[in-house]
Design a protein around this motif. Structure first.
Motif, mmCIF file in Angstrom:
data_model
loop_
_atom_site.group_PDB
_atom_site.id
_atom_site.type_symbol
_atom_site.label_atom_id
_atom_site.label_comp_id
_atom_site.label_asym_id
_atom_site.label_seq_id
_atom_site.Cartn_x
_atom_site.Cartn_y
_atom_site.Cartn_z
ATOM 1 N N UNK A 1 -2.752 -18.678 9.255
ATOM 2 C CA UNK A 1 -1.958 -18.931 8.068
ATOM 3 C C UNK A 1 -0.829 -17.940 7.910
ATOM 4 N N UNK A 2 -0.143 -18.022 6.767
ATOM 5 C CA UNK A 2 0.971 -17.127 6.472
ATOM 6 C C UNK A 2 0.461 -15.865 5.779
ATOM 7 N N UNK A 3 1.052 -14.726 6.110
ATOM 8 C CA UNK A 3 0.613 -13.464 5.532
ATOM 9 C C UNK A 3 1.713 -12.415 5.655
ATOM 10 N N UNK A 4 1.585 -11.359 4.859
ATOM 11 C CA UNK A 4 2.469 -10.206 4.969
ATOM 12 C C UNK A 4 1.599 -9.003 5.297
ATOM 13 N N UNK A 5 1.930 -8.328 6.387
ATOM 14 C CA UNK A 5 1.196 -7.143 6.820
ATOM 15 C C UNK A 5 2.056 -5.926 6.519
ATOM 16 N N UNK A 6 1.520 -4.999 5.734
ATOM 17 C CA UNK A 6 2.254 -3.795 5.341
ATOM 18 C C UNK A 6 1.575 -2.563 5.917
ATOM 19 N N UNK A 7 2.381 -1.675 6.467
ATOM 20 C CA UNK A 7 1.884 -0.459 7.099
ATOM 21 C C UNK A 7 2.664 0.728 6.542
ATOM 22 N N UNK A 8 1.944 1.781 6.166
ATOM 23 C CA UNK A 8 2.591 3.023 5.753
ATOM 24 C C UNK A 8 3.042 3.798 6.984
ATOM 25 N N UNK A 9 4.208 4.399 6.883
ATOM 26 C CA UNK A 9 4.781 5.149 7.998
ATOM 27 C C UNK A 9 4.784 6.637 7.686
ATOM 28 N N UNK A 10 4.720 7.482 8.707
ATOM 29 C CA UNK A 10 4.804 8.932 8.480
ATOM 30 C C UNK A 10 6.214 9.328 8.087
ATOM 31 N N UNK A 11 6.382 10.525 7.554
ATOM 32 C CA UNK A 11 7.731 10.974 7.185
ATOM 33 C C UNK A 11 8.680 10.875 8.371
ATOM 34 N N UNK A 12 9.865 10.359 8.123
ATOM 35 C CA UNK A 12 10.813 10.114 9.192
ATOM 36 C C UNK A 12 11.884 11.195 9.294
ATOM 37 N N UNK A 13 12.846 10.910 10.149
ATOM 38 C CA UNK A 13 13.009 9.643 10.856
ATOM 39 C C UNK A 13 12.069 9.524 12.056
#
Length: 333
Positions: free
Chosen positions: A104-116
């Motif tokens: 099905x349809x979905x949104x996958x969200x991931x937290x990222x470490x401080x960038x860049x």
């Protein structure tokens, strides 16, 4: 909306009215009958080839970003093996997050470490996948693919549906180790020397080409001992037409402990298939063509320990294949 990704690893991109993108690793426009004539006949090889071609194995994009989160809008359906692989998120070349993908349809969200940081998203190597958007909550600059291009053609053992994730298929592992731009043309059950595959490789610029040939031909009883060497020679000649000086590596079938020595319906054992592939490859008399005996990649004992069935490695098996082939697949100085 985030910045337009620079997806790589596919031949043709199709976008429907709702904005969902399908990444084709073979171009269906080049073979118009393929999606119509055999629809509803799932045991016909052409139909399966095109379902595999629409699976985005090896398709990925990269960004330089200082965002705190990234979200992927993705749509998935089970493939004919009832599989959907995960999505991998790599940060500065290291696996940061692996997220399962549901039907099905979905949104996958991931937290990222401080960038860049440099973020890569690798799409699933199994399943019918559509992508609509990649969204960031901060600045993100799409990055083009880097490194020399490598085309890897083969069967399910090159598509690697059973790998831990799309960045850990053996072609992905080799490409990441060498810093290469991978085009992954592994088609589960469908490595049958199809002309559309030969033309695709011929027409795609590359610095290295590898071809794992034979296991599907043995199992599918595609060619006999009389016809297989000529088919291999013809396929390689087509590829060479577009790559006059590109190194080509032909890999014969890996060990298959429970199948070795058993003739198929055409009377060929796996060793017979290996010999036919080698004969067809050597027929070109090509000094820039290298042969790798697949039996040397994994021992019988390793295959028995690492395979999940008669033919397919499990995740650790794919890792070991990558370790063994990485030093053998090299570019000329």
């Amino acid at each position: 909306m985030g910045p337009e990704p620079l997806w790589t690893g596919y031949r043709h991109r199709e976008i429907d009215a709702a904005g969902w993108m399908t990444f084709w690793r073979l171009d269906p426009r080049e073979q118009s009958f393929a999606l119509t004539d055999w629809v509803g006949v799932p045991d016909r090889p052409g139909h399966r080839l095109w379902s595999r071609a629409a699976t985005p194995a090896g398709v990925r994009a990269a960004w330089q970003t200082s965002a705190a989160t990234v979200s992927l809008e993705i749509r998935a359906e089970l493939d004919i093996y009832s599989l959907i692989a995960p999505v991998d998120f790599l940060v500065d070349g290291v696996l940061h997050a692996r997220r399962p993908v549901e039907a099905g349809e979905q949104r996958i969200t991931v937290e990222l470490p401080p960038g860049p940081v440099r973020l890569e998203i690798w799409l699933p190597q199994a399943g019918a996948i559509g992508v609509r958007a990649v969204l960031f909550d901060g600045e993100a600059e799409p990055q083009p693919p880097v490194g020399p291009r490598w085309i890897a053609y083969g069967s399910s053992i090159t598509q690697c549906t059973g790998a831990f994730g799309p960045s850990e298929t053996w072609p992905a592992l080799v490409a990441r180790e060498h810093g290469w731009d991978l085009i992954a043309l592994g088609f589960a059950g469908e490595c049958h020397l199809d002309p559309i595959a030969a033309r695709t490789i011929r027409d795609t610029p590359a610095r290295l080409i590898s071809l794992c040939l034979g296991i599907n031909i043995y199992g599918g009883e595609t060619f006999s001992g009389r016809t297989l060497p000529g088919q291999v020679e013809s396929f390689l000649a087509t590829v060479r037409d577009g790559h006059p000086h590109t190194p080509i590596v032909v890999i014969t079938p890996l060990q298959a402990p429970n199948v070795e020595g058993k003739p198929n319906a055409l009377g060929l054992t796996l060793d017979d298939v290996r010999a036919c592939v080698e004969l067809g490859a050597r027929a070109l008399g090509d000094p820039e063509l290298q042969l790798i005996d697949g039996r040397t990649v994994l021992s019988i004992e390793e295959a028995q320990a690492l395979y999940v069935d008669d033919l397919h490695p499990g995740p650790e098996g794919y890792r070991l294949i990558g370790e063994r082939l990485a030093p053998l697949l090299t570019l000329p100085l």
